[in-house]
Design a protein around this motif. Structure first.
Motif, short mmCIF file in Angstrom:
data_model
loop_
_atom_site.label_atom_id
_atom_site.label_comp_id
_atom_site.label_asym_id
_atom_site.label_seq_id
_atom_site.Cartn_x
_atom_site.Cartn_y
_atom_site.Cartn_z
N GLY A 190 -13.12 24.59 44.51
CA GLY A 190 -11.66 24.57 44.59
C GLY A 190 -11.07 25.96 44.45
O GLY A 190 -11.40 26.70 43.52
N ALA A 191 -10.19 26.32 45.40
CA ALA A 191 -9.58 27.64 45.39
C ALA A 191 -8.07 27.54 45.20
O ALA A 191 -7.30 28.19 45.90
N GLY A 192 -7.66 26.71 44.24
CA GLY A 192 -6.27 26.69 43.82
C GLY A 192 -6.08 27.67 42.68
O GLY A 192 -6.90 28.58 42.48
N ALA A 193 -5.02 27.49 41.92
CA ALA A 193 -4.73 28.42 40.82
C ALA A 193 -5.86 28.46 39.80
O ALA A 193 -6.25 29.53 39.33
N GLY A 197 4.82 29.85 46.56
CA GLY A 197 3.47 29.48 46.20
C GLY A 197 2.44 30.19 47.07
O GLY A 197 1.40 30.64 46.58
N ALA A 198 2.73 30.30 48.36
CA ALA A 198 1.80 30.95 49.29
C ALA A 198 1.61 32.42 48.94
O ALA A 198 0.47 32.94 48.96
N GLU A 199 2.69 33.11 48.60
CA GLU A 199 2.59 34.53 48.25
C GLU A 199 1.79 34.72 46.97
O GLU A 199 0.92 35.61 46.88
N LEU A 200 2.04 33.89 45.98
CA LEU A 200 1.33 34.00 44.71
C LEU A 200 -0.16 33.73 44.88
O LEU A 200 -1.01 34.44 44.34
N MET A 201 -0.50 32.71 45.65
CA MET A 201 -1.90 32.38 45.86
C MET A 201 -2.62 33.45 46.68
O MET A 201 -3.81 33.71 46.46
N GLU A 202 -1.93 34.07 47.59
CA GLU A 202 -2.55 35.15 48.37
C GLU A 202 -2.89 36.33 47.47
O GLU A 202 -3.95 36.95 47.61
#
Length: 313
Positions: free
Chosen positions: A14-17, A62-67
């Motif tokens: 899993g590659a979430g937070a 969310g997309a920016e933070l995860m990147e």
């Protein structure tokens, strides 16, 4: 044909937070680390159009933070592999084997940070209209409804956020909620209710989807009066909760009554060398910050487990 076998120290599922945080810490601790993701890197928070409760960021997506977290993990030395589906697992004190479409992995330790999947609309027509009017990702499919009237189902944080986000495309957004009041944070609710493009229909539930090849109409029912209303819309976005992605681990790891993995504050499961982190772990509070915390704790304890394993031989 035999799949290639890859042996490594730590596999993070899993590659979430939670998974990315675990990857950052594990790689910093010089652990040979692979983060395996079968979908898009980022997890649930990827869809968040606005994140204002993560320390260090006044406002981001969310997309920016995860990147950023993705880049951090790779910079530290973790490898990230996306779109490789897990077919089977074996998780015991002595053997850990994860087979995917492409490889057979044999890690010494595993962190399960698989997160959750969206709950689908419980109607027989859902399958017929999925991706043909029924959607579960506003960032992926919202552009298909430029200038059109659409519907969002769900009154929680995800549904309210999606409704606001979809106003950039749609001429009108109907938010359908089965209860008398929304469940999202007050600040987000205020933003939604101030948006002239959004209309909230309370105490309503979806009972039927209609159309030939694509969705054309939705039948709603008032949960109190049972009165039905038919509304013509070409698109519907559904946000009615989540289901933990834990089915394949059930033969090896203890799950609670909701399907979450039982693990303590140290994130250790009952299987030696197998840890659980993030929303998939059985706990009371699930937030972005608690997912990051779990990933940190799991990675540090996994490194300690690997070190002890090395010394015991």
């Amino acid at each position: 044909m035999q799949k290639p076998i890859k042996e490594l120290e730590l596999l993070i599922i899993g590659a979430g937070a939670a998974g990315l945080s675990a990857g950052i810490y594990a790689a910093m601790l010089k652990v040979d680390t692979l983060i395996l993701e079968d979908q898009l890197i980022g997890g649930q928070i990827l869809d968040a159009y606005s994140v204002e409760n993560y320390p260090g960021f006044i406002n981001t997506t969310g997309a920016e933070l995860m990147e950023i977290m993705h880049q951090q993990a790779e910079k530290q030395g973790a490898k990230v592999d996306e779109f490789d589906t897990i077919l089977s697992v074996k998780l015991t004190d002595t053997d850990k084997i994860i087979e995917t479409d492409s490889f057979i992995y044999k890690p010494k330790a595993v962190i399960i940070a698989a997160g959750m999947k969206r709950r689908t609309l419980p109607l027989p027509e859902e399958t017929k209209f999925k991706s043909k009017g029924v959607h579960y990702c506003e960032l992926c499919d919202g552009h298909l409804y430029e200038g059109k009237k659409i519907m969002v189902v769900g009154g929680g944080r995800a549904g309210v956020g999606a409704a606001i986000s979809l106003t950039r495309y749609a001429s009108e957004v109907l938010l359908i909620h089965h209860g008398p009041s929304l469940q999202a944070e007050a600040k987000v609710q205020d933003e939604l209710l101030a948006n002239a493009k959004i209309k909230v229909l309370y105490n309503m539930q979806v009972v039927t989807l209609q159309g030939e090849q694509n969705l054309e109409r939705v039948v709603l029912e008032n949960v109190n009066t049972k009165e039905q209303t038919t509304i013509e819309v070409p698109g519907m976005f559904v946000f009615i909760g989540w289901i933990p992605r834990t089915d394949m681990y059930a033969p090896y790891i203890e799950l609670d009554s909701y399907g979450n993995i039982v693990a303590g504050e140290d994130c250790q499961t009952k299987v030696a060398g197998v840890f659980a982190a993030g929303d998939v772990r059985s706990k009371k509070i699930r937030q972005l910050t608690t997912a990051v915390s779990d990933g940190t704790v799991a990675a540090i304890n996994a490194e300690e487990y690997l070190k002890n394993l090395k010394y015991s031989r």
